[in-house]
Design a protein around this motif. Structure first.
Motif, PDB file in Angstrom:
ATOM      1  N   SER A   1       0.839  -1.219   0.000  1.00 52.20           N
ATOM      2  CA  SER A   1       0.000   0.000   0.000  1.00 52.20           C
ATOM      3  C   SER A   1       0.861   1.251   0.000  1.00 52.20           C
ATOM      4  O   SER A   1       0.547   2.227  -0.690  1.00 52.20           O
ATOM      5  CB  SER A   1      -0.906   0.128   1.216  1.00 52.20           C
TER       6      SER A   1
ATOM      7  N   GLU B   1       2.136   1.893  -3.403  1.00 56.36           N
ATOM      8  CA  GLU B   1       1.098   2.466  -4.285  1.00 56.36           C
ATOM      9  C   GLU B   1       0.880   3.935  -3.951  1.00 56.36           C
ATOM     10  O   GLU B   1       0.877   4.798  -4.844  1.00 56.36           O
ATOM     11  CB  GLU B   1      -0.209   1.683  -4.127  1.00 56.36           C
ATOM     12  N   GLN B   2       0.712   4.190  -2.655  1.00 58.18           N
ATOM     13  CA  GLN B   2       0.450   5.567  -2.198  1.00 58.18           C
ATOM     14  C   GLN B   2       1.572   6.509  -2.628  1.00 58.18           C
ATOM     15  O   GLN B   2       1.339   7.640  -3.010  1.00 58.18           O
ATOM     16  CB  GLN B   2       0.360   5.498  -0.674  1.00 58.18           C
TER      17      GLN B   2
END
Ligand SMILES: Cc1ncc(COP(=O)(O)O)c(C=O)c1O
Length: 392
Positions: A378, A381-382
């Motif tokens: 995550s 991605e962020q």
């Protein structure tokens, strides 16, 4: 006069701190919140009740809390000699000598043994304590690229006219890369080119080999290695460092290793703790197996997710992120997600190879490692970081 000098110094310090900050290399002390993924307590013994009991009962029996002097003066309690005999027997070495830390062992023994006029071949991934010991030795240094045996051989083959003695120094499991030195190759090269071999087992002792006696013991090549170095602040959950060597070398180090001679011995209760730790570690096959399984599991998950984790297979898992800023940012976001991982930046590692250094311990679970991998994905991605190619 003194005011000018103080302000000059102050300006110099300000400039250096500002330069570190601008490169995202300014370190701050802080405690780890959340799940600790950067501890070297690989077997999870740092709060083991058996170690607490050994210490509590020694203290109740009146073991002193101070050593009162260096080992050559008043600091040589009988328990230190008992510990050294126990270690020599455990490791199958002729002798063992206990230093106050791994740092002081490397600095002390390398600067005592290696002299100007010698030439020393040192892996580029070696720990700062090795680097500092070699600097102090005054010998000519040849730093070979990490684990590159071809280049090492090419360097060894060169004619170092007048070199009194050659040495090769390497870690066995590398602290920042989590990969292993090819010990059989190092021994063969040392034999072929008449070099003496010194191996630092900081991240292997307790973790690898029969009874956790580390990689040299596992290789069966101990007789061909001059000295092995075993810092005790990692899997042995204590402090100090034992060095395994011949009786003659031990005598030499007692007389010549300045970090041993000119430093107050650790309190004798440390020797009590380390005697207990060695007994516990010798019987910790279950923890070693759990640790190896967790390491294999995490490496597989991270590789599948496309992270660059290098070529190691041990409990130390580097996640290469490249620049300092990204490593710092990932560590901060992981912290928010409840995982304590430290960014490792130059000068601990070469520029451009900043990373998170994940160090596992036997008490973690695969569920937790799945959550950790998900958190990392995550964050990637962020932060819009491209999936790294996995290195072969
Ligand atoms: C390979 C290696 N050698 C030596 C040391 C120093 O040991 P100590 O922490 O006991 O000073 C370390 C510590 O991180 C290490 O990784």
């Amino acid at each position: 006069m003194s005011k000018i000098r103080v302000s000059e110094l102050s300006r110099r310090i300000d400039a250096e701190l500002a330069a570190l900050a601008s490169r995202e290399q300014l370190r701050r002390l802080g405690a780890i919140d959340g799940v600790n993924l950067c501890s070297n307590d690989y077997l999870g013994l740092a709060s083991d009740p058996r170690l607490r009991e050994a210490l509590a009962s020694a203290l109740a029996d009146g073991v002193p809390v101070g050593s009162t002097g260096s080992r050559l003066l008043s600091g040589n309690a009988a328990i230190w000699e008992e510990l050294e005999s126990q270690i020599a027997q455990f490791m199958g070495s002729q002798a063992a000598l206990y230093f106050n830390s791994g740092y002081s062992a490397n600095v002390g023994l390398l600067s005592a043994l290696i002299r100007p006029g010698d030439v020393v071949f040192s892996d580029a991934g070696n720990h700062a304590s090795i680097i500092d010991g070699l600097r102090l030795s005054g010998a000519r240094k040849v730093i070979f690229p990490h684990l590159d045996m071809d280049l090492l051989e090419r360097e060894l083959r060169k004619n170092f006219s007048g070199a009194a003695q050659k040495f090769i120094v390497s870690e066995s499991i590398f602290s920042m890369d989590g990969d292993r030195a090819p010990l059989a190759d190092l021994v063969a090269l040392a034999e072929r080119y008449a070099a003496e071999l010194i191996i630092d087992e900081a991240h292997a002792i307790g973790v690898a080999g029969p009874q956790g006696r580390a990689l040299v013991a596992a290789s069966g090549l101990a007789d061909q290695i001059l000295i092995t170095v075993h810092p005790c602040g990692k899997a042995l959950a204590g402090v100090g460092c034992f060095v395994c060597c011949s009786e003659k070398l031990k005598q030499y180090l007692v007389n010549r290793a300045r970090t041993f001679i000119f430093s107050t011995a650790l309190p004798p209760y440390v020797a009590v703790q380390m005697r207990a730790a060695i007994r516990i570690v010798a019987a910790a096959d279950r923890e070693r197996n759990d640790l190896a399984a967790l390491a294999a599991f995490l490496r597989k998950k991270l590789r599948e997710a496309g992270f660059d984790i290098g070529r190691g297979d041990t409990q130390i898992v580097p996640i290469f992120l490249g620049d300092n800023e990204r490593a710092v940012r990932f560590a901060a976001l992981l912290d928010e997600a409840g995982f304590g991982a430290r960014p490792i930046r130059p000068p601990s590692v070469p520029a451009g190879t900043s990373r998170l250094r994940i160090s596992l311990n036997a008490k973690l679970s695969t569920d937790l490692l799945v959550r950790f991998t998900d958190a990392l994905i995550s964050i990637r991605e962020q932060e819009q970081v491209p999936v790294h190619a996995v290195r072969p």
